[in-house]
Each structure stands twice: as structure tokens, then as C-alpha cells.
Design a protein around this motif. Structure first.
Motif, PDB file in Angstrom:
ATOM      1  N   UNK A  37      41.933  30.825  32.190  1.00  0.00           N
ATOM      2  CA  UNK A  37      41.227  30.597  33.442  1.00  0.00           C
ATOM      3  C   UNK A  37      41.686  29.339  34.154  1.00  0.00           C
ATOM      4  N   UNK A  38      41.866  28.253  33.405  1.00  0.00           N
ATOM      5  CA  UNK A  38      42.328  26.999  34.016  1.00  0.00           C
ATOM      6  C   UNK A  38      43.747  27.152  34.553  1.00  0.00           C
ATOM      7  N   UNK A  39      44.620  27.835  33.799  1.00  0.00           N
ATOM      8  CA  UNK A  39      45.992  28.045  34.271  1.00  0.00           C
ATOM      9  C   UNK A  39      46.014  28.897  35.537  1.00  0.00           C
ATOM     10  N   UNK A  40      45.174  29.920  35.603  1.00  0.00           N
ATOM     11  CA  UNK A  40      45.120  30.769  36.791  1.00  0.00           C
ATOM     12  C   UNK A  40      44.635  29.995  38.011  1.00  0.00           C
ATOM     13  N   UNK A  41      43.596  29.174  37.836  1.00  0.00           N
ATOM     14  CA  UNK A  41      43.112  28.367  38.949  1.00  0.00           C
ATOM     15  C   UNK A  41      44.167  27.364  39.408  1.00  0.00           C
ATOM     16  N   UNK A  42      44.904  26.780  38.457  1.00  0.00           N
ATOM     17  CA  UNK A  42      45.977  25.844  38.827  1.00  0.00           C
ATOM     18  C   UNK A  42      47.056  26.555  39.631  1.00  0.00           C
ATOM     19  N   UNK A  43      47.388  27.777  39.238  1.00  0.00           N
ATOM     20  CA  UNK A  43      48.396  28.543  39.970  1.00  0.00           C
ATOM     21  C   UNK A  43      47.917  28.909  41.366  1.00  0.00           C
TER      22      UNK A  43
END
Length: 324
Positions: free
Chosen positions: A108-114
Motif C-alpha cells: 500500500x505504501x509503495x502504491x501511494x508513493x508511485x
């Protein structure tokens, strides 16, 4: 044209039915996990935690393969140790659920960063930093719990010796220890006392004392108590001798921790700094890693850098193990 349209419609319908079946199966399993979480009493702390268990169910097939690796199993055991000291109900969850929660948070954090930065490099670096951060915090907490248990062992041995001198039985001694001791060591003796109370044998009831991998002194205590229970005799002098030996080991361990503090700090910096720099430069100069992927030489150099990073981390970790 009509035939191809009917064929396409049939394919879409078949795919929809398959997707509905997959979603139904996933939701059913997730519902069972949520009900299991509620049966453990997790709703007393947070209903959101139980809902999170439902959301991360798609990760379970991948997690079950990850649990075959020793490093992941070690991380799960450390997480359970930390949860057992701070949140006993959550510690009863299986390892796959715990790892699925961590993987879900990282994804989830990686997706939001992307989404916010539109930089795949930044998203990957943030995901790596999050994994390393969670792993580091988990290890630090687990080491703190293990150290707190080890520090409490001399007092526990003194209490056991005094109780046996007073003529108490093994069950009475465990009941007193479960009442008088505090901190992370208390649940271990509470578990032993509960097992003895319901009629388990001494060998089986003393199992929790040997379950803490980083505290071998408790395993010795469990063996000594089991032998004394079977053969009789005075166990108090043995416990007093063990208490003095443990106090000496604790003094040595404190000295080693002080001497290896700089090496442990270097290990943290060597592990985290490259990912911090990659995340920073991916925002300051998008595409700065593109030249590495434009030629075979660049890919080779990038691979060599990753291998050197891994060797450095493992080397410093091996040095730090001197205080364990």
C-alpha cells in the motif's frame, strides 16, 4: 461477425463467473480469518485490525511460500515474541497472517508513493526502506524483550530457590512466580502454572520456559526442575549456583554490547543509506538510474553494487553477533 460477437460475449461471461467465484472464495476465507480474529478477542483492541486481516488474504499464497525460508520464520518468531509481551491476543495469530499484514502495508505504501511521485524507482526504494525499517524495529523490540527476560532470570531463580526451601511443591512454586514476577518473563511462568493446574506433566508444562530461543538459561531451569520433580532432592543449591552464573554472563553481555555499539550503528547506516540516497535522487533527478539499464555493462555494475551491499551488511551483522 455475429458468431465472433457471441464467442466474445461467452468469453466475457465465463471470465466474469470465474472472477466472481475467485472473489467469493477469497471473501469466504477472509471472513473466516476475521471471525477467528474476533474469537481471539482482537475486537477489544481494534476492529480495524480484524478488517485488515480480511484485506490481505490475497497475499497468503505468496506468504506461505515465503515462510519456507529461515529468515522469514525468524522474523515471525520475533514478531510473536514482541506481541506476546505487548498484545497476547494478537500473538496467537498464525505466521502467515502476520506476514500478510506486513506485506499488505508495504504494498500500500509503495502504491501511494508511485501515485504521488510517478517514480517507480522512488516507490521501490520506499518499499525497501519500509521493509528494512519494520525488520529493524522488530529486531530491536525482540532483542529488548529477550534482554528484559534475561535480566529477570536471576530474580526468578532466587524466588524459585526460596520457594523450594519453604517446602512448596512445583505447582505452588510456579503459582508464586507467576504472581510475584513482572515484565515479559511473567507470562512464561503464568503459562507453566496454568499447564500444571490443568494436570499436565512436569516435562510438558515446563515447555514454555525453553521456548525463548535467545534465553537458554530458562531452558536449563526447565530441565533442572523436571529432573528434580522426577527424582526428588534439593534443587535450591542448584538454582543458587545457576543464579550466580547467569549474573556473570549478564555482566559480560553488557560489556560486549557497549564494545559493539559502533559496529551495530555502522550496520544500520550501511543497510539503510543506499536506499535513502536512491529515493532522494529519484525525486531530485528523475531517470538518473536509466543509464544503468541502457547497456549490459551498466546492468553488471548495478549487480556488483548490490552484491557488495549485501556482503557489507552480512559482514557487519556477523561482527555484531559477538554480543549474543
Amino acid at each position: 461477425m455475429g458468431g465472433s460477437g457471441a464467442f466474445a460475449t461467452g468469453g466475457i461471461a465465463f471470465a466474469a463467473l470465474g472472477g466472481a467465484r475467485l472473489c467469493t472464495t477469497t471473501m469466504k476465507r477472509g471472513k473466516e480469518r476475521v471471525q477467528g480474529a474476533y474469537s481471539l478477542g482482537l475486537e477489544k483492541r481494534s476492529a480495524l485490525f480484524a478488517f485488515a486481516i480480511f484485506l490481505v488474504q490475497p497475499f497468503r499464497p505468496l506468504v506461505e511460500r515465503m515462510l519456507r525460508h529461515g529468515a522469514v520464520c525468524e522474523g515471525v518468531s520475533q514478531a510473536k515474541m514482541v506481541l506476546r509481551a505487548s498484545w497476547p491476543e494478537a500473538a496467537r495469530l498464525d505466521g502467515a497472517t502476520l506476514v500478510s499484514l506486513g506485506l499488505g502495508v508495504t504494498t500500500g505504501v509503495a502504491f501511494l508513493s508511485l501515485v504521488f511521485t510517478r517514480s517507480l524507482t522512488f516507490a521501490v526504494a520506499v518499499a525497501c526502506l519500509l521493509v528494512l525499517g519494520l525488520w529493524g524495529v522488530l529486531r530491536h523490540k525482540a532483542e529488548g524483550v529477550s534482554q528484559a527476560i534475561r535480566e529477570a532470570v536471576p530474580d526468578a531463580l532466587r524466588l524459585l530457590a526460596d520457594s523450594f526451601r519453604s517446602g512448596h511443591s512445583l505447582q505452588q512454586t510456579m503459582e508464586q512466580a507467576a504472581t510475584d514476577l513482572t515484565g515479559p518473563i511473567q507470562p512464561l511462568f503464568q503459562s507453566v502454572a496454568k499447564r500444571l493446574r490443568i494436570g499436565e506433566g512436569a516435562a510438558e508444562a515446563l515447555t514454555p520456559l525453553g521456548s525463548v530461543k535467545d534465553v537458554p538459561e530458562l531452558a536449563f531451569v526447565a530441565i533442572a526442575l523436571d529432573v528434580q520433580h522426577q527424582s526428588g532432592g534439593s534443587i535450591a543449591p542448584v538454582l543458587e549456583s545457576a543464579r550466580e552464573a547467569v549474573r556473570g554472563e549478564l555482566e559480560l553481555a553488557r560489556s560486549l554490547r557497549v564494545q559493539t555499539a559502533q559496529a551495530r550503528l555502522s550496520a544500520s547506516i550501511v543497510t539503510v543509506m543506499p536506499f535513502i540516497l536512491i529515493a532522494f535522487f529519484s525525486l531530485a533527478s528523475p531517470g538518473f538510474l536509466d543509464p544503468f539499464f541502457e547497456s549490459p555493462l551498466g546492468v553488471i555494475l548495478l549487480g556488483i553494487a548490490l552484491v557488495m551491499q549485501l556482503v557489507g551488511v552480512l559482514s557487519v551483522r556477523r561482527i555484531c553477533r559477538a554480543d549474543q
